[in-house]
Design an enzyme around this catalytic site. Structure first.
Site, PDB file in Angstrom:
ATOM      1  N   GLU A  21       0.173  15.286 -10.060  1.00 54.68           N
ATOM      2  CA  GLU A  21      -0.468  14.622 -11.203  1.00 54.68           C
ATOM      3  C   GLU A  21      -1.462  15.562 -11.876  1.00 54.68           C
ATOM      4  O   GLU A  21      -1.750  16.653 -11.400  1.00 54.68           O
ATOM      5  CB  GLU A  21      -1.209  13.362 -10.753  1.00 54.68           C
ATOM      6  CG  GLU A  21      -0.499  12.054 -11.066  1.00 54.68           C
ATOM      7  CD  GLU A  21      -0.458  11.732 -12.559  1.00 54.68           C
ATOM      8  OE1 GLU A  21      -0.886  12.568 -13.382  1.00 54.68           O
ATOM      9  OE2 GLU A  21       0.010  10.641 -12.908  1.00 54.68           O
ATOM     10  N   GLU A 123      -2.038  -0.895  -5.311  1.00 48.44           N
ATOM     11  CA  GLU A 123      -1.199  -1.171  -6.482  1.00 48.44           C
ATOM     12  C   GLU A 123      -0.833  -2.648  -6.633  1.00 48.44           C
ATOM     13  O   GLU A 123       0.269  -2.997  -7.065  1.00 48.44           O
ATOM     14  CB  GLU A 123       0.067  -0.295  -6.453  1.00 48.44           C
ATOM     15  CG  GLU A 123      -0.244   1.200  -6.407  1.00 48.44           C
ATOM     16  CD  GLU A 123       0.985   2.084  -6.443  1.00 48.44           C
ATOM     17  OE1 GLU A 123       2.091   1.551  -6.698  1.00 48.44           O
ATOM     18  OE2 GLU A 123       0.856   3.301  -6.214  1.00 48.44           O
ATOM     19  N   ASN A 150      -3.731   4.453 -16.752  1.00 52.68           N
ATOM     20  CA  ASN A 150      -3.157   5.784 -16.934  1.00 52.68           C
ATOM     21  C   ASN A 150      -3.440   6.256 -18.344  1.00 52.68           C
ATOM     22  O   ASN A 150      -4.117   5.598 -19.112  1.00 52.68           O
ATOM     23  CB  ASN A 150      -1.656   5.789 -16.612  1.00 52.68           C
ATOM     24  CG  ASN A 150      -1.347   6.560 -15.348  1.00 52.68           C
ATOM     25  OD1 ASN A 150      -1.748   7.710 -15.201  1.00 52.68           O
ATOM     26  ND2 ASN A 150      -0.650   5.924 -14.422  1.00 52.68           N
ATOM     27  N   ASP A 199       3.431   6.664 -17.292  1.00 50.70           N
ATOM     28  CA  ASP A 199       2.445   7.313 -16.432  1.00 50.70           C
ATOM     29  C   ASP A 199       1.471   8.089 -17.320  1.00 50.70           C
ATOM     30  O   ASP A 199       0.970   7.558 -18.292  1.00 50.70           O
ATOM     31  CB  ASP A 199       3.160   8.205 -15.411  1.00 50.70           C
ATOM     32  CG  ASP A 199       2.357   8.425 -14.144  1.00 50.70           C
ATOM     33  OD1 ASP A 199       1.138   8.688 -14.248  1.00 50.70           O
ATOM     34  OD2 ASP A 199       2.933   8.353 -13.043  1.00 50.70           O
TER      35      ASP A 199
END
Length: 292
Positions: A21, A123, A150, A199
């Site tokens: 990421e 989550e 995000n 994302d």
């Protein structure tokens, strides 16, 4: 190029990240993290070399700072990271009452303000919020909480923020006032069923939004009106974010993830978790150092 057209992508660094990421171009190198492995990676495309550092906990991103070091978003809060020593120093914990949360994604605007989000590490709970850090003061932006924040991505003129609700498959367009306060969010893009989850995202020099698709096998480019104008397909399912790099910011680098892939999926996707590069056909915007 029509929507749906493919562009070649190449694996440039075989890191097999669990959850790669936060790619960012800084000081002639591409920085990114592996959230679940709690590592910072740095790739030098000139000679293909790389470095890595261990973080004290799950790490969502690193961004350059005006002090010449970096600011890191770790599960326990904002940290100052010194790549020379590998030392992390806690600066601020925005959510001491939410131990199940972690910091997830971030960006700076042209004024050097730091925008970062949190999420429920499990989550499931709607405890993720978006924060703004300006001149050392960090505050909740007031946007409604979601499970996984995000983005965020800020236009070059600093007037619009794109905020992503990943599990809600929605990207919101939010006006930014001169003082950094946010206006009323407007639903901008909804990712259709079967196309993965939105994302990380980033703005290019033409004001278009690039969105990585977790479970969607690629990235998409949307124009400022929210129309899909380009799709880049990947040989791996979980693409997490892109960054523009190189001398002229005309190379796109993309992080990917092995998270959630079973044995059969990993066998079919041997490059999952690697760092990729491709030609986006457009330049990116330079990343401003965080003013902290």
């Amino acid at each position: 190029m029509r929507a749906g057209a493919e562009m070649a992508v190449t694996s440039v660094l075989p890191v097999a990240a669990i959850l790669g990421e936060g790619p960012v171009w800084s000081d002639g190198r591409l920085w990114f993290v592996d959230i679940k492995a709690a590592r910072v990676h740095c790739y030098s495309p000139d000679d293909g070399s790389s470095q890595r550092w261990d973080a004290p906990d799950q790490i969502g991103w690193v961004l350059p700072s005006v002090r010449g070091d970096m600011i890191a978003g770790i599960r326990t809060g904002l940290h100052r990271f010194d790549p020379v020593t590998g030392h992390f120093l806690l600066l601020h914990d925005p959510e001491p009452d939410l131990p199940g949360n972690r910091l997830n994604d971030a960006a700076t605007d042209q004024a050097g303000r730091l925008w970062f989000g949190s999420m429920d590490d499990g989550e499931t709970q709607m405890t993720g919020r978006l924060y703004r850090c300006d001149a050392g003061a960090c505050r909740d932006t007031g946007l409604p909480p979601v499970v996984i924040t995000n983005g965020p991505a800020i236009t070059g003129d600093g007037q619009v923020l794109y905020h992503t609700d990943t599990l809600g498959k929605t990207i919101w367009r939010v006006p930014i006032g001169a003082d950094g306060a946010l206006g009323q969010p407007v639903r901008h893009i909804v990712i259709e069923d079967g196309a993965g989850y939105p994302d990380g995202s980033v703005i290019d020099a033409e004001g278009c939004l690039w969105v990585a698709l977790f479970g969607g096998w690629g990235v998409r480019r949307y124009d400022p009106a929210g129309k899909l104008i380009r799709t880049v397909r990947f040989p791996v399912a979980n693409v997490t974010k892109i960054a523009f790099g190189g001398d002229d910011l005309v190379t796109a680098y993309a992080t990917t993830a092995r998270k959630g892939l079973d044995r059969n999926a990993l066998a079919a996707q041997p490059l999952a978790g690697n760092l990729f590069a491709f030609d986006p056909g457009v330049a990116g915007l330079p990343v401003m150092p965080a003013g902290i």
